[in-house]
Design an enzyme around this catalytic site. Structure first.
Site, PDB file in Angstrom:
ATOM      1  N   GLY A  12       0.700  -1.279  -0.136  1.00 25.07           N
ATOM      2  CA  GLY A  12      -0.077   0.101  -0.205  1.00 25.07           C
ATOM      3  C   GLY A  12       0.907   1.411  -0.111  1.00 25.07           C
ATOM      4  CG  ASN A  13       4.574   1.387   1.944  1.00 23.68           C
ATOM      5  OD1 ASN A  13       4.601   0.148   0.995  1.00 23.68           O
ATOM      6  ND2 ASN A  13       5.933   1.453   2.257  1.00 23.68           N
ATOM      7  CE  LYS A 129      -6.509  -7.637   0.395  1.00 22.99           C
ATOM      8  NZ  LYS A 129      -4.962  -7.593   0.582  1.00 22.99           N
ATOM      9  CE  LYS A 212       1.713  -6.446  -1.699  1.00 17.50           C
ATOM     10  NZ  LYS A 212       1.104  -6.623  -0.396  1.00 17.50           N
ATOM     11  CE  LYS A 274       3.103  -7.330   4.093  1.00 22.55           C
ATOM     12  NZ  LYS A 274       2.065  -7.315   3.153  1.00 22.55           N
TER      13      LYS A 274
HETATM   14  P1  ADP Z   1       1.088  -3.962   2.614  1.00 19.08           P
HETATM   15  O1  ADP Z   1       0.130  -2.784   2.064  1.00 19.08           O
HETATM   16  O2  ADP Z   1       2.363  -3.660   2.189  1.00 19.08           O
HETATM   17  O3  ADP Z   1       0.606  -5.499   2.267  1.00 19.08           O
HETATM   18  P2  ADP Z   1       0.023  -4.375   5.338  1.00 19.08           P
HETATM   19  O4  ADP Z   1      -0.270  -3.181   6.065  1.00 19.08           O
HETATM   20  O5  ADP Z   1      -0.838  -5.372   4.760  1.00 19.08           O
HETATM   21  O6  ADP Z   1       1.102  -3.977   3.996  1.00 19.08           O
HETATM   22  O7  ADP Z   1       1.112  -5.471   6.148  1.00 19.08           O
HETATM   23  C1  ADP Z   1       2.426  -4.615   6.652  1.00 19.08           C
HETATM   24  C2  ADP Z   1       2.027  -4.304   7.991  1.00 19.08           C
HETATM   25  O8  ADP Z   1       2.022  -5.513   8.719  1.00 19.08           O
HETATM   26  C3  ADP Z   1       3.149  -3.666   8.837  1.00 19.08           C
HETATM   27  O9  ADP Z   1       3.041  -2.256   8.568  1.00 19.08           O
HETATM   28  C4  ADP Z   1       3.036  -3.939  10.300  1.00 19.08           C
HETATM   29  O10 ADP Z   1       2.230  -2.891  10.948  1.00 19.08           O
HETATM   30  C5  ADP Z   1       2.147  -5.135  10.220  1.00 19.08           C
HETATM   31  N1  ADP Z   1       2.773  -6.328  11.045  1.00 19.08           N
HETATM   32  C6  ADP Z   1       1.841  -7.435  11.726  1.00 19.08           C
HETATM   33  N2  ADP Z   1       2.585  -8.063  12.094  1.00 19.08           N
HETATM   34  C7  ADP Z   1       3.790  -7.817  12.021  1.00 19.08           C
HETATM   35  C8  ADP Z   1       5.108  -8.342  12.379  1.00 19.08           C
HETATM   36  N3  ADP Z   1       5.281  -9.581  13.002  1.00 19.08           N
HETATM   37  N4  ADP Z   1       6.278  -7.869  11.871  1.00 19.08           N
HETATM   38  C9  ADP Z   1       6.321  -6.714  11.198  1.00 19.08           C
HETATM   39  N5  ADP Z   1       5.106  -6.218  10.960  1.00 19.08           N
HETATM   40  C10 ADP Z   1       3.993  -6.696  11.239  1.00 19.08           C
HETATM   41 MG    MG Z   2      -1.572  -6.081   2.705  1.00 16.86          MG
END
Ligand code: ADP
Ligand code: MG
Length: 312
Positions: A12-13, A129, A212, A274
Protein backbone atom coordinates in the site's frame (compact mmCIF):
# COMPACT_ATOMS: atom_id res chain seq x y z
CA UNK A 1 26.90 -8.54 -9.26
CA UNK A 2 25.10 -11.59 -10.58
CA UNK A 3 21.93 -10.87 -12.52
CA UNK A 4 18.78 -12.11 -10.79
CA UNK A 5 15.16 -12.48 -11.84
CA UNK A 6 13.12 -10.66 -9.22
CA UNK A 7 9.38 -10.45 -8.68
CA UNK A 8 8.57 -7.32 -6.69
CA UNK A 9 5.31 -7.15 -4.76
CA UNK A 10 4.42 -3.55 -3.95
CA UNK A 11 2.35 -2.83 -0.86
CA UNK A 12 0.00 0.00 0.00
CA UNK A 13 2.74 2.51 0.88
CA UNK A 14 4.18 2.22 -2.67
CA UNK A 15 0.98 3.63 -4.17
CA UNK A 16 -0.56 6.10 -1.70
CA UNK A 17 -4.19 6.18 -0.63
CA UNK A 18 -5.75 8.38 -3.33
CA UNK A 19 -5.11 9.64 -6.88
CA UNK A 20 -2.87 12.66 -6.10
CA UNK A 21 -0.95 10.63 -3.50
CA UNK A 22 -0.45 7.81 -6.01
CA UNK A 23 0.98 10.14 -8.64
CA UNK A 24 3.64 11.29 -6.16
CA UNK A 25 4.22 7.89 -4.52
CA UNK A 26 4.93 6.06 -7.79
CA UNK A 27 7.84 8.42 -8.48
CA UNK A 28 9.62 7.19 -5.34
CA UNK A 29 8.54 3.61 -6.09
CA UNK A 30 9.91 3.89 -9.65
CA UNK A 31 13.31 4.98 -8.27
CA UNK A 32 13.48 1.94 -5.97
CA UNK A 33 12.60 -0.38 -8.88
CA UNK A 34 14.98 1.38 -11.31
CA UNK A 35 17.81 0.89 -8.78
CA UNK A 36 17.34 -2.87 -9.11
CA UNK A 37 17.11 -2.71 -12.92
CA UNK A 38 20.21 -0.53 -13.10
CA UNK A 39 22.15 -3.24 -11.25
CA UNK A 40 21.28 -5.61 -14.11
CA UNK A 41 18.41 -7.50 -12.50
CA UNK A 42 15.37 -8.60 -14.45
CA UNK A 43 12.29 -7.24 -12.72
CA UNK A 44 8.62 -8.19 -12.80
CA UNK A 45 6.25 -6.02 -10.77
CA UNK A 46 3.07 -6.96 -8.95
CA UNK A 47 1.14 -4.72 -6.57
CA UNK A 48 -1.70 -4.57 -4.08
CA UNK A 49 -4.94 -2.60 -4.41
CA UNK A 50 -6.69 -2.76 -1.03
CA UNK A 51 -7.46 0.95 -0.61
CA UNK A 52 -7.96 1.49 -4.37
CA UNK A 53 -10.40 -1.35 -4.99
CA UNK A 54 -12.46 -0.16 -2.01
CA UNK A 55 -12.46 3.38 -3.40
CA UNK A 56 -13.57 2.20 -6.86
CA UNK A 57 -16.29 0.02 -5.34
CA UNK A 58 -17.61 2.99 -3.33
CA UNK A 59 -17.41 5.31 -6.33
CA UNK A 60 -19.39 2.88 -8.48
CA UNK A 61 -22.01 2.47 -5.74
CA UNK A 62 -22.33 6.26 -5.59
CA UNK A 63 -22.62 6.49 -9.38
CA UNK A 64 -25.33 3.80 -9.40
CA UNK A 65 -27.49 6.11 -7.26
CA UNK A 66 -27.37 8.76 -10.02
CA UNK A 67 -28.10 6.35 -12.91
CA UNK A 68 -31.11 4.05 -12.45
CA UNK A 69 -29.95 1.96 -15.46
CA UNK A 70 -26.71 1.07 -13.67
CA UNK A 71 -26.74 -1.96 -11.36
CA UNK A 72 -26.38 -1.01 -7.68
CA UNK A 73 -23.40 -3.30 -7.22
CA UNK A 74 -20.37 -3.33 -9.50
CA UNK A 75 -18.70 -6.77 -9.33
CA UNK A 76 -15.44 -6.75 -7.37
CA UNK A 77 -13.76 -8.49 -10.33
CA UNK A 78 -14.53 -5.41 -12.47
CA UNK A 79 -13.31 -3.11 -9.69
CA UNK A 80 -10.01 -5.05 -9.56
CA UNK A 81 -9.69 -4.70 -13.37
CA UNK A 82 -10.20 -0.92 -13.07
CA UNK A 83 -7.60 -0.74 -10.31
CA UNK A 84 -5.03 -2.68 -12.38
CA UNK A 85 -5.48 -0.25 -15.25
CA UNK A 86 -5.13 3.04 -13.42
CA UNK A 87 -2.42 1.86 -11.04
CA UNK A 88 -0.56 0.29 -13.98
CA UNK A 89 -0.91 3.52 -15.93
CA UNK A 90 0.74 5.63 -13.20
CA UNK A 91 3.37 3.00 -12.38
CA UNK A 92 4.40 2.27 -15.96
CA UNK A 93 4.69 5.96 -16.80
CA UNK A 94 6.72 6.75 -13.68
CA UNK A 95 9.05 3.81 -14.34
CA UNK A 96 9.38 4.66 -18.04
CA UNK A 97 10.41 8.21 -17.14
CA UNK A 98 12.83 7.12 -14.40
CA UNK A 99 14.54 4.65 -16.78
CA UNK A 100 14.79 7.26 -19.55
CA UNK A 101 16.36 9.67 -17.03
CA UNK A 102 19.01 6.99 -16.40
CA UNK A 103 19.46 6.26 -20.10
CA UNK A 104 18.07 2.76 -19.73
CA UNK A 105 16.13 1.77 -22.87
CA UNK A 106 13.42 -0.67 -21.81
CA UNK A 107 9.73 -0.99 -22.58
CA UNK A 108 7.34 -1.10 -19.62
CA UNK A 109 3.96 -2.77 -20.05
CA UNK A 110 1.01 -3.50 -17.79
CA UNK A 111 -0.83 -6.76 -18.39
CA UNK A 112 -4.47 -6.85 -17.32
CA UNK A 113 -4.18 -10.15 -15.49
CA UNK A 114 -6.86 -12.67 -14.59
CA UNK A 115 -6.15 -15.24 -11.92
CA UNK A 116 -8.19 -18.40 -11.63
CA UNK A 117 -9.49 -19.37 -8.21
CA UNK A 118 -11.34 -22.46 -7.00
CA UNK A 119 -15.12 -21.94 -6.83
CA UNK A 120 -15.13 -24.21 -3.76
CA UNK A 121 -12.41 -22.26 -1.95
CA UNK A 122 -13.56 -22.05 1.70
CA UNK A 123 -12.55 -18.36 1.68
CA UNK A 124 -15.86 -17.55 -0.05
CA UNK A 125 -17.63 -18.54 3.19
CA UNK A 126 -15.24 -16.58 5.41
CA UNK A 127 -14.30 -13.02 4.28
CA UNK A 128 -10.90 -11.93 5.68
CA UNK A 129 -9.30 -9.51 3.21
CA UNK A 130 -9.40 -5.83 4.30
CA UNK A 131 -10.19 -3.36 1.49
CA UNK A 132 -10.96 0.37 1.32
CA UNK A 133 -10.29 3.07 3.88
CA UNK A 134 -10.06 2.73 7.65
CA UNK A 135 -13.34 3.39 9.47
CA UNK A 136 -14.31 4.50 12.97
CA UNK A 137 -16.43 2.14 15.07
CA UNK A 138 -19.55 4.16 14.13
CA UNK A 139 -18.77 4.02 10.39
CA UNK A 140 -18.04 0.31 10.72
CA UNK A 141 -21.45 -0.31 12.31
CA UNK A 142 -23.17 1.64 9.51
CA UNK A 143 -21.30 -0.40 6.88
CA UNK A 144 -22.36 -3.64 8.59
CA UNK A 145 -25.94 -2.44 8.56
CA UNK A 146 -25.51 -2.06 4.74
CA UNK A 147 -24.65 -5.78 4.56
CA UNK A 148 -20.86 -5.50 4.40
CA UNK A 149 -18.45 -7.55 6.49
CA UNK A 150 -16.23 -5.38 8.69
CA UNK A 151 -13.21 -6.30 10.83
CA UNK A 152 -10.69 -4.62 13.10
CA UNK A 153 -7.39 -4.37 11.15
CA UNK A 154 -4.16 -4.84 13.16
CA UNK A 155 -5.03 -2.16 15.74
CA UNK A 156 -5.36 0.54 13.08
CA UNK A 157 -9.15 0.86 12.90
CA UNK A 158 -11.98 -0.93 11.12
CA UNK A 159 -12.06 -2.00 7.48
CA UNK A 160 -14.45 -3.75 5.16
CA UNK A 161 -13.40 -7.37 4.52
CA UNK A 162 -14.12 -9.49 1.43
CA UNK A 163 -13.47 -13.09 0.43
CA UNK A 164 -9.85 -13.78 -0.44
CA UNK A 165 -9.50 -17.13 -2.24
CA UNK A 166 -6.09 -18.59 -3.05
CA UNK A 167 -4.74 -18.00 -6.58
CA UNK A 168 -4.57 -21.21 -8.63
CA UNK A 169 -3.52 -20.20 -12.17
CA UNK A 170 -2.43 -17.00 -13.90
CA UNK A 171 -4.45 -16.92 -17.13
CA UNK A 172 -2.17 -14.45 -18.99
CA UNK A 173 1.09 -16.20 -18.00
CA UNK A 174 1.92 -16.88 -21.68
CA UNK A 175 1.64 -13.17 -22.49
CA UNK A 176 3.82 -12.31 -19.48
CA UNK A 177 6.50 -14.78 -20.65
CA UNK A 178 6.39 -13.39 -24.20
CA UNK A 179 6.94 -9.85 -22.91
CA UNK A 180 9.75 -10.95 -20.56
CA UNK A 181 11.46 -12.85 -23.39
CA UNK A 182 11.30 -9.64 -25.39
CA UNK A 183 13.11 -7.75 -22.60
CA UNK A 184 10.09 -5.78 -21.39
CA UNK A 185 9.49 -4.82 -17.80
CA UNK A 186 6.12 -6.26 -16.92
CA UNK A 187 3.57 -5.10 -14.38
CA UNK A 188 1.18 -8.02 -13.77
CA UNK A 189 -1.25 -9.60 -11.32
CA UNK A 190 -2.11 -6.16 -9.92
CA UNK A 191 -4.33 -6.27 -6.86
CA UNK A 192 -3.73 -10.02 -6.74
CA UNK A 193 -5.23 -10.41 -10.21
CA UNK A 194 -8.84 -10.33 -11.37
CA UNK A 195 -10.41 -13.37 -9.70
CA UNK A 196 -12.13 -15.68 -12.18
CA UNK A 197 -13.50 -19.20 -12.30
CA UNK A 198 -13.47 -21.35 -15.44
CA UNK A 199 -16.71 -22.43 -17.09
CA UNK A 200 -15.51 -24.31 -20.20
CA UNK A 201 -14.03 -21.64 -22.46
CA UNK A 202 -15.67 -18.89 -20.44
CA UNK A 203 -13.94 -17.11 -17.56
CA UNK A 204 -16.41 -15.75 -15.04
CA UNK A 205 -15.37 -12.93 -12.69
CA UNK A 206 -16.10 -13.57 -9.02
CA UNK A 207 -16.73 -11.27 -6.04
CA UNK A 208 -13.42 -11.50 -4.22
CA UNK A 209 -9.99 -9.92 -3.92
CA UNK A 210 -6.97 -12.23 -4.08
CA UNK A 211 -4.15 -11.35 -1.70
CA UNK A 212 -1.34 -9.76 -3.71
CA UNK A 213 1.25 -11.55 -1.57
CA UNK A 214 -0.06 -14.97 -2.68
CA UNK A 215 -0.58 -13.91 -6.31
CA UNK A 216 2.96 -12.48 -6.43
CA UNK A 217 4.28 -15.79 -5.07
CA UNK A 218 2.47 -17.73 -7.81
CA UNK A 219 3.80 -15.29 -10.41
CA UNK A 220 7.34 -15.64 -9.03
CA UNK A 221 7.11 -19.45 -9.22
CA UNK A 222 5.62 -19.32 -12.75
CA UNK A 223 8.41 -17.11 -14.13
CA UNK A 224 11.05 -19.12 -12.21
CA UNK A 225 12.25 -16.07 -10.28
CA UNK A 226 15.27 -16.17 -7.97
CA UNK A 227 13.76 -13.61 -5.60
CA UNK A 228 10.31 -12.71 -4.38
CA UNK A 229 10.64 -9.29 -2.76
CA UNK A 230 7.66 -8.07 -0.78
CA UNK A 231 8.04 -4.33 -0.25
CA UNK A 232 5.99 -2.94 2.58
CA UNK A 233 5.87 -0.42 5.44
CA UNK A 234 8.35 -2.18 7.77
CA UNK A 235 12.07 -2.79 7.28
CA UNK A 236 11.90 -6.27 8.80
CA UNK A 237 9.52 -8.86 10.15
CA UNK A 238 9.33 -9.08 13.93
CA UNK A 239 8.58 -11.65 16.58
CA UNK A 240 6.32 -10.25 19.33
CA UNK A 241 5.58 -7.32 17.02
CA UNK A 242 4.76 -4.10 18.89
CA UNK A 243 5.48 -5.70 22.29
CA UNK A 244 8.32 -4.81 24.71
CA UNK A 245 10.21 -8.03 23.78
CA UNK A 246 9.91 -7.36 20.01
CA UNK A 247 12.72 -8.99 18.00
CA UNK A 248 13.51 -8.16 14.36
CA UNK A 249 14.38 -11.10 12.11
CA UNK A 250 17.26 -11.06 9.58
CA UNK A 251 17.36 -14.50 7.99
CA UNK A 252 15.11 -17.41 8.85
CA UNK A 253 14.67 -20.90 7.46
CA UNK A 254 11.36 -22.13 6.08
CA UNK A 255 11.13 -24.38 9.14
CA UNK A 256 11.64 -21.48 11.57
CA UNK A 257 9.14 -19.35 9.65
CA UNK A 258 6.52 -22.13 9.85
CA UNK A 259 7.10 -22.38 13.61
CA UNK A 260 6.67 -18.59 14.08
CA UNK A 261 3.45 -18.70 12.06
CA UNK A 262 2.15 -21.46 14.39
CA UNK A 263 3.07 -19.33 17.40
CA UNK A 264 0.89 -16.51 16.02
CA UNK A 265 3.56 -13.82 15.52
CA UNK A 266 2.10 -12.42 12.30
CA UNK A 267 -1.15 -10.51 11.97
CA UNK A 268 -3.68 -12.08 9.55
CA UNK A 269 -4.40 -9.83 6.56
CA UNK A 270 -1.10 -7.93 6.87
CA UNK A 271 2.15 -9.73 7.80
CA UNK A 272 0.83 -13.31 7.85
CA UNK A 273 0.16 -13.56 4.07
CA UNK A 274 3.64 -12.14 3.37
CA UNK A 275 5.38 -14.71 5.55
CA UNK A 276 3.17 -17.50 4.17
CA UNK A 277 3.95 -16.39 0.59
CA UNK A 278 7.64 -16.25 1.52
CA UNK A 279 7.53 -19.79 2.93
CA UNK A 280 5.71 -21.07 -0.17
CA UNK A 281 8.21 -19.45 -2.55
CA UNK A 282 11.40 -20.35 -0.65
CA UNK A 283 10.31 -23.98 -0.20
CA UNK A 284 9.25 -24.42 -3.85
CA UNK A 285 12.76 -24.92 -5.29
CA UNK A 286 16.35 -24.74 -4.02
CA UNK A 287 17.95 -21.31 -4.43
CA UNK A 288 14.74 -19.33 -4.20
CA UNK A 289 14.80 -16.53 -1.63
CA UNK A 290 11.92 -14.49 -0.26
CA UNK A 291 12.69 -11.05 1.13
CA UNK A 292 10.38 -8.77 3.09
CA UNK A 293 11.57 -5.19 3.54
CA UNK A 294 10.87 -1.49 3.23
CA UNK A 295 10.17 -0.12 -0.26
CA UNK A 296 12.95 2.48 0.04
CA UNK A 297 15.47 -0.22 0.98
CA UNK A 298 14.81 -2.69 -1.84
CA UNK A 299 18.34 -2.52 -3.26
CA UNK A 300 19.96 -2.79 0.20
CA UNK A 301 17.69 -5.76 0.85
CA UNK A 302 18.72 -7.62 -2.31
CA UNK A 303 22.35 -6.92 -1.45
CA UNK A 304 21.90 -8.49 1.99
CA UNK A 305 22.11 -5.27 4.00
CA UNK A 306 18.59 -5.25 5.42
CA UNK A 307 15.17 -6.90 5.43
CA UNK A 308 14.02 -10.33 6.54
CA UNK A 309 14.85 -13.23 4.23
CA UNK A 310 13.26 -16.61 4.18
CA UNK A 311 15.41 -19.37 2.71
CA UNK A 312 15.12 -23.13 2.39
P1 ADP B 1 1.01 -3.92 2.54
O1 ADP B 1 0.10 -2.85 2.08
O2 ADP B 1 2.44 -3.67 2.18
O3 ADP B 1 0.54 -5.31 2.18
P2 ADP B 1 0.14 -4.36 5.27
O4 ADP B 1 -0.28 -3.19 6.08
O5 ADP B 1 -0.89 -5.28 4.75
O6 ADP B 1 1.08 -3.80 4.12
O7 ADP B 1 1.20 -5.24 6.11
C1 ADP B 1 2.37 -4.66 6.69
C2 ADP B 1 2.11 -4.34 8.16
O8 ADP B 1 2.03 -5.54 8.93
C3 ADP B 1 3.22 -3.59 8.86
O9 ADP B 1 3.19 -2.21 8.57
C4 ADP B 1 2.93 -3.89 10.34
O10 ADP B 1 2.13 -2.87 10.91
C5 ADP B 1 2.10 -5.16 10.30
N1 ADP B 1 2.63 -6.32 11.04
C6 ADP B 1 1.85 -7.23 11.63
N2 ADP B 1 2.58 -8.19 12.22
C7 ADP B 1 3.89 -7.88 12.01
C8 ADP B 1 5.13 -8.51 12.39
N3 ADP B 1 5.16 -9.62 13.10
N4 ADP B 1 6.27 -7.91 11.98
C9 ADP B 1 6.26 -6.77 11.26
N5 ADP B 1 5.11 -6.14 10.88
C10 ADP B 1 3.93 -6.67 11.26
MG1 MG C 1 -1.49 -6.04 2.69
Amino acid sequence: MEKKRIVIALGGNALGKNLPEQYIAVQTTAKAIADLIEEGNEVIIAHGNGPQVGMINNAMAFYAKTDPAHPAITPLSVCVAMSQAYIGYDLQNALREELLNRNIKKEVATVITQVRVDADDPAFQNPTKPIGHFMTKEEAEAAEADGMHVMEDAGRGYRRVVASPKPVEIIEIGTIHALLNDGCIVIAAGGGGIPVIRRGNHLKGVGAVIDKDFASCLLAKNVDADYLIILTAVDKVALNFGKPDQKWLDCISVEEARQYVKEGHFAPGSMLPKVEAGIDFASSKPGRTALITLLSRARDGVNGKTGTRIVM
